[in-house]
Design a protein around this motif. Structure first.
Motif, PDB file in Angstrom:
ATOM      1  N   SER A 226       0.828  -1.207   0.000  1.00 46.66           N
ATOM      2  CA  SER A 226       0.000   0.000   0.000  1.00 46.66           C
ATOM      3  C   SER A 226       0.862   1.256   0.000  1.00 46.66           C
ATOM      4  O   SER A 226       0.616   2.197  -0.762  1.00 46.66           O
ATOM      5  CB  SER A 226      -0.926  -0.007   1.222  1.00 46.66           C
ATOM      6  N   PHE A 227       1.899   1.260   0.840  1.00 46.73           N
ATOM      7  CA  PHE A 227       2.793   2.417   0.912  1.00 46.73           C
ATOM      8  C   PHE A 227       3.726   2.466  -0.301  1.00 46.73           C
ATOM      9  O   PHE A 227       3.959   3.532  -0.877  1.00 46.73           O
ATOM     10  CB  PHE A 227       3.598   2.380   2.213  1.00 46.73           C
ATOM     11  N   VAL A 228       4.263   1.306  -0.706  1.00 51.99           N
ATOM     12  CA  VAL A 228       5.213   1.275  -1.822  1.00 51.99           C
ATOM     13  C   VAL A 228       4.539   1.737  -3.117  1.00 51.99           C
ATOM     14  O   VAL A 228       5.046   2.610  -3.834  1.00 51.99           O
ATOM     15  CB  VAL A 228       5.796  -0.134  -1.991  1.00 51.99           C
ATOM     16  N   LEU A 229       3.382   1.143  -3.431  1.00 53.36           N
ATOM     17  CA  LEU A 229       2.754   1.428  -4.719  1.00 53.36           C
ATOM     18  C   LEU A 229       2.060   2.781  -4.755  1.00 53.36           C
ATOM     19  O   LEU A 229       2.005   3.422  -5.808  1.00 53.36           O
ATOM     20  CB  LEU A 229       1.753   0.318  -5.060  1.00 53.36           C
ATOM     21  N   GLN A 230       1.540   3.245  -3.625  1.00 54.12           N
ATOM     22  CA  GLN A 230       0.845   4.534  -3.632  1.00 54.12           C
ATOM     23  C   GLN A 230       1.791   5.703  -3.390  1.00 54.12           C
ATOM     24  O   GLN A 230       1.728   6.714  -4.094  1.00 54.12           O
ATOM     25  CB  GLN A 230      -0.264   4.537  -2.565  1.00 54.12           C
ATOM     26  N   TYR A 233       5.323   4.923  -5.968  1.00 59.04           N
ATOM     27  CA  TYR A 233       5.048   4.846  -7.402  1.00 59.04           C
ATOM     28  C   TYR A 233       3.855   5.710  -7.817  1.00 59.04           C
ATOM     29  O   TYR A 233       3.516   5.765  -8.999  1.00 59.04           O
ATOM     30  CB  TYR A 233       4.824   3.397  -7.830  1.00 59.04           C
ATOM     31  N   GLY A 234       3.199   6.365  -6.855  1.00 59.51           N
ATOM     32  CA  GLY A 234       2.186   7.360  -7.171  1.00 59.51           C
ATOM     33  C   GLY A 234       0.833   6.844  -7.593  1.00 59.51           C
ATOM     34  O   GLY A 234       0.051   7.588  -8.199  1.00 59.51           O
ATOM     35  N   GLN A 238      -7.616   3.789  -5.878  1.00 63.22           N
ATOM     36  CA  GLN A 238      -8.361   2.971  -6.834  1.00 63.22           C
ATOM     37  C   GLN A 238      -7.417   2.205  -7.763  1.00 63.22           C
ATOM     38  O   GLN A 238      -7.652   1.025  -8.069  1.00 63.22           O
ATOM     39  CB  GLN A 238      -9.316   3.861  -7.652  1.00 63.22           C
ATOM     40  N   GLU A 239      -6.333   2.847  -8.222  1.00 62.64           N
ATOM     41  CA  GLU A 239      -5.363   2.152  -9.073  1.00 62.64           C
ATOM     42  C   GLU A 239      -4.670   1.037  -8.300  1.00 62.64           C
ATOM     43  O   GLU A 239      -4.429  -0.059  -8.829  1.00 62.64           O
ATOM     44  CB  GLU A 239      -4.329   3.151  -9.604  1.00 62.64           C
ATOM     45  N   TYR A 240      -4.341   1.323  -7.042  1.00 55.21           N
ATOM     46  CA  TYR A 240      -3.735   0.290  -6.203  1.00 55.21           C
ATOM     47  C   TYR A 240      -4.690  -0.892  -6.039  1.00 55.21           C
ATOM     48  O   TYR A 240      -4.268  -2.059  -6.088  1.00 55.21           O
ATOM     49  CB  TYR A 240      -3.374   0.866  -4.834  1.00 55.21           C
ATOM     50  N   SER A 241      -5.968  -0.610  -5.874  1.00 59.91           N
ATOM     51  CA  SER A 241      -6.958  -1.673  -5.729  1.00 59.91           C
ATOM     52  C   SER A 241      -7.005  -2.556  -6.964  1.00 59.91           C
ATOM     53  O   SER A 241      -7.143  -3.783  -6.870  1.00 59.91           O
ATOM     54  CB  SER A 241      -8.347  -1.073  -5.475  1.00 59.91           C
ATOM     55  N   LEU A 242      -6.879  -1.956  -8.146  1.00 61.82           N
ATOM     56  CA  LEU A 242      -6.893  -2.735  -9.383  1.00 61.82           C
ATOM     57  C   LEU A 242      -5.659  -3.631  -9.489  1.00 61.82           C
ATOM     58  O   LEU A 242      -5.763  -4.791  -9.908  1.00 61.82           O
ATOM     59  CB  LEU A 242      -6.973  -1.789 -10.590  1.00 61.82           C
ATOM     60  N   VAL A 290      15.910  -3.196  -6.241  1.00 60.31           N
ATOM     61  CA  VAL A 290      17.301  -2.760  -6.079  1.00 60.31           C
ATOM     62  C   VAL A 290      17.757  -1.949  -7.288  1.00 60.31           C
ATOM     63  O   VAL A 290      18.430  -0.925  -7.158  1.00 60.31           O
ATOM     64  CB  VAL A 290      18.226  -3.979  -5.865  1.00 60.31           C
ATOM     65  N   ALA A 291      17.363  -2.392  -8.479  1.00 63.25           N
ATOM     66  CA  ALA A 291      17.794  -1.724  -9.701  1.00 63.25           C
ATOM     67  C   ALA A 291      16.961  -0.477 -10.013  1.00 63.25           C
ATOM     68  O   ALA A 291      17.284   0.257 -10.956  1.00 63.25           O
ATOM     69  CB  ALA A 291      17.715  -2.700 -10.871  1.00 63.25           C
ATOM     70  N   GLY A 292      15.901  -0.238  -9.238  1.00 61.74           N
ATOM     71  CA  GLY A 292      15.051   0.926  -9.492  1.00 61.74           C
ATOM     72  C   GLY A 292      14.342   0.858 -10.817  1.00 61.74           C
ATOM     73  O   GLY A 292      14.157   1.892 -11.484  1.00 61.74           O
ATOM     74  N   LEU A 293      13.913  -0.326 -11.231  1.00 62.88           N
ATOM     75  CA  LEU A 293      13.267  -0.503 -12.525  1.00 62.88           C
ATOM     76  C   LEU A 293      11.839   0.060 -12.498  1.00 62.88           C
ATOM     77  O   LEU A 293      11.246   0.229 -11.435  1.00 62.88           O
ATOM     78  CB  LEU A 293      13.246  -1.992 -12.881  1.00 62.88           C
ATOM     79  N   PRO A 294      11.263   0.347 -13.646  1.00 65.55           N
ATOM     80  CA  PRO A 294       9.918   0.939 -13.698  1.00 65.55           C
ATOM     81  C   PRO A 294       8.862   0.020 -13.089  1.00 65.55           C
ATOM     82  O   PRO A 294       9.045  -1.196 -12.984  1.00 65.55           O
ATOM     83  CB  PRO A 294       9.684   1.135 -15.203  1.00 65.55           C
ATOM     84  N   LEU A 295       7.732   0.603 -12.730  1.00 64.77           N
ATOM     85  CA  LEU A 295       6.662  -0.126 -12.068  1.00 64.77           C
ATOM     86  C   LEU A 295       6.199  -1.361 -12.852  1.00 64.77           C
ATOM     87  O   LEU A 295       6.014  -2.428 -12.242  1.00 64.77           O
ATOM     88  CB  LEU A 295       5.471   0.809 -11.818  1.00 64.77           C
ATOM     89  N   PRO A 296       5.991  -1.296 -14.178  1.00 56.19           N
ATOM     90  CA  PRO A 296       5.543  -2.501 -14.882  1.00 56.19           C
ATOM     91  C   PRO A 296       6.498  -3.676 -14.722  1.00 56.19           C
ATOM     92  O   PRO A 296       6.058  -4.828 -14.652  1.00 56.19           O
ATOM     93  CB  PRO A 296       5.469  -2.040 -16.350  1.00 56.19           C
ATOM     94  N   VAL A 297       7.799  -3.405 -14.643  1.00 55.61           N
ATOM     95  CA  VAL A 297       8.774  -4.483 -14.471  1.00 55.61           C
ATOM     96  C   VAL A 297       8.649  -5.096 -13.086  1.00 55.61           C
ATOM     97  O   VAL A 297       8.807  -6.303 -12.904  1.00 55.61           O
ATOM     98  CB  VAL A 297      10.208  -3.953 -14.707  1.00 55.61           C
TER      99      VAL A 297
END
Length: 384
Positions: A226-230, A233-234, A238-242, A290-297
């Motif tokens: 909840s904290f990491v994704l919201q 990653y912003g 509702q997006e987190y819920s999906l 660790v590598a700071g890769l984008p959210l989709p990865v």
């Protein structure tokens, strides 16, 4: 099946539905993120203790009476959580709520063991994943929508209503699955000896502990995502819920695949595949963090790890309970305790790390998933 599935859904509903509200709860109760994460830890500990009590009681009194008492306690405690004025009281309310939820969860597994054996039991556990697996899909979505209409307190009101409805359904339609002639006296000494016998069973401990360690990796995701994704990653609530719901759908799909192929493929083989997928997914999450890769990865290995629950839980539960038909309540309780006690270790470990990084979540997920695979391979290995 619907009632047993609803009982099995207590944990994901009670945990996942309020996750989108955690950041708001911290502000509203003037508390920190680690303190609010204790509401999850308290719930997990309460689940463990409640199962230790409810399991043997159901072996002695039958399944119905302890079940109905637990459902009533859950509904009342959910109301208390909704009106809690401080974080500390909310933590206490969550512990009591968990005691009620524990009765439903442990008795649901015991009922399945009363009614089925062998591959049929594994198939039914997989079928339950279709019902209980919908909980992690629907819970955060419902929670996110409730937050549109009211505050986080409304989430606990919804849980209270769910508990009350399930109480009515169980009272009207849930038959007694443990005949009087198969019940065991409820004595502390015999209960402790029964638990000791289960703990001496190397295979039972191996299946239960590997599932518990895998659960710990899952709880690291639940408590921190909840904290990491919201916040990192912003994502909106509702997006987190999906995102959370998509991972829950992965559990359902994996569980249904498991139910279709079990019998043609051995339970142990399917469990091995599930634990390997969990380890690979956990390592992938750690590398992405660790590598700071984008959210989709990051989301791809996260999906792999969470979905593996659908393979691990039906097979681990069936294999652990298979040799214990005469004390299914106690065996179900110890199986649940190992899952949630070990799982509860993940939450404080995640909170020890940097709140501004996804690395602590990934590290805990990967570590527990790898250890789960090692424990399974060591303790359940067939001897010479």
């Amino acid at each position: 099946m619907l009632i047993l599935g609803g009982l099995s859904a207590f944990a994901p509903l009670s945990i996942d539905m309020y996750l989108p509200a955690l950041p708001r709860m911290a502000d509203d109760l003037h508390s920190s993120a680690p303190t609010l994460q204790l509401t999850l830890t308290a719930f997990i500990i309460g689940l463990a203790l409640g199962q230790l009590i409810a399991g043997p009681l159901s072996d002695s009194l039958g399944r119905r009476r302890p079940l109905l008492a637990g459902l009533a306690l859950y509904a009342v405690a959910s109301v208390l959580c909704a009106v809690s004025p401080t974080a500390e009281l909310l933590v206490a309310g969550r512990a009591v709520q968990a005691l009620g939820a524990a009765a439903g969860m442990v008795i649901a597994r015991a009922c399945v063991r009363d009614l089925f054996a062998g591959t049929a039991m594994t198939k039914f556990f997989s079928m339950l994943m279709l019902v209980s697996g919908l909980a992690p899909i629907l819970a955060p979505v419902i929670g996110g929508q409730v937050l549109r209409l009211t505050s986080w307190r409304g989430v606990f009101v919804v849980l209270a209503v769910f508990g009350a409805l399930l109480l009515v359904a169980a009272a009207l339609a849930m038959p007694e699955t443990l005949p009087a002639q198969r019940r065991r006296p409820a004595r502390i000494g015999s209960t402790l000896r029964g638990y000791a016998g289960l703990l001496r069973d190397r295979s039972f401990v191996g299946y239960a502990l590997s599932a518990g360690l895998m659960f710990a990796g899952l709880f690291a995701y639940i408590s921190a995502s909840s904290f990491v994704l919201q916040e990192l990653y912003g994502l909106s609530p509702q997006e987190y819920s999906l995102v959370f719901g998509a991972n829950g759908l992965g559990i359902v799909i994996a569980g249904q695949v498991n139910g279709r192929i079990v019998g043609r493929v051995a339970e142990r083989t399917l469990l091995t595949v599930g634990l390997c997928a969990s380890a690979a997914g956990g390592i992938g999450v750690l590398v992405a963090a660790v590598a700071g890769l984008p959210l989709p990865v990051l989301l791809v290995p996260l999906l792999v790890m969470v979905s593996s629950i659908g393979l691990v839980m039906p097979n681990a539960s069936s294999l652990a309970l298979a040799e214990h038909p005469h004390n299914a309540g106690a065996a179900s309780a110890l199986l649940g305790v190992m899952q949630f006690v070990v799982g509860g270790l993940a939450t404080p470990l995640v909170s020890l790390g940097d709140e501004a990084s996804a690395v602590p979540m990934g590290a805990v997920m990967a570590s527990f998933a790898v250890v789960a695979l090692l424990v399974f391979g060591t303790l359940t290995r067939r001897r010479g």
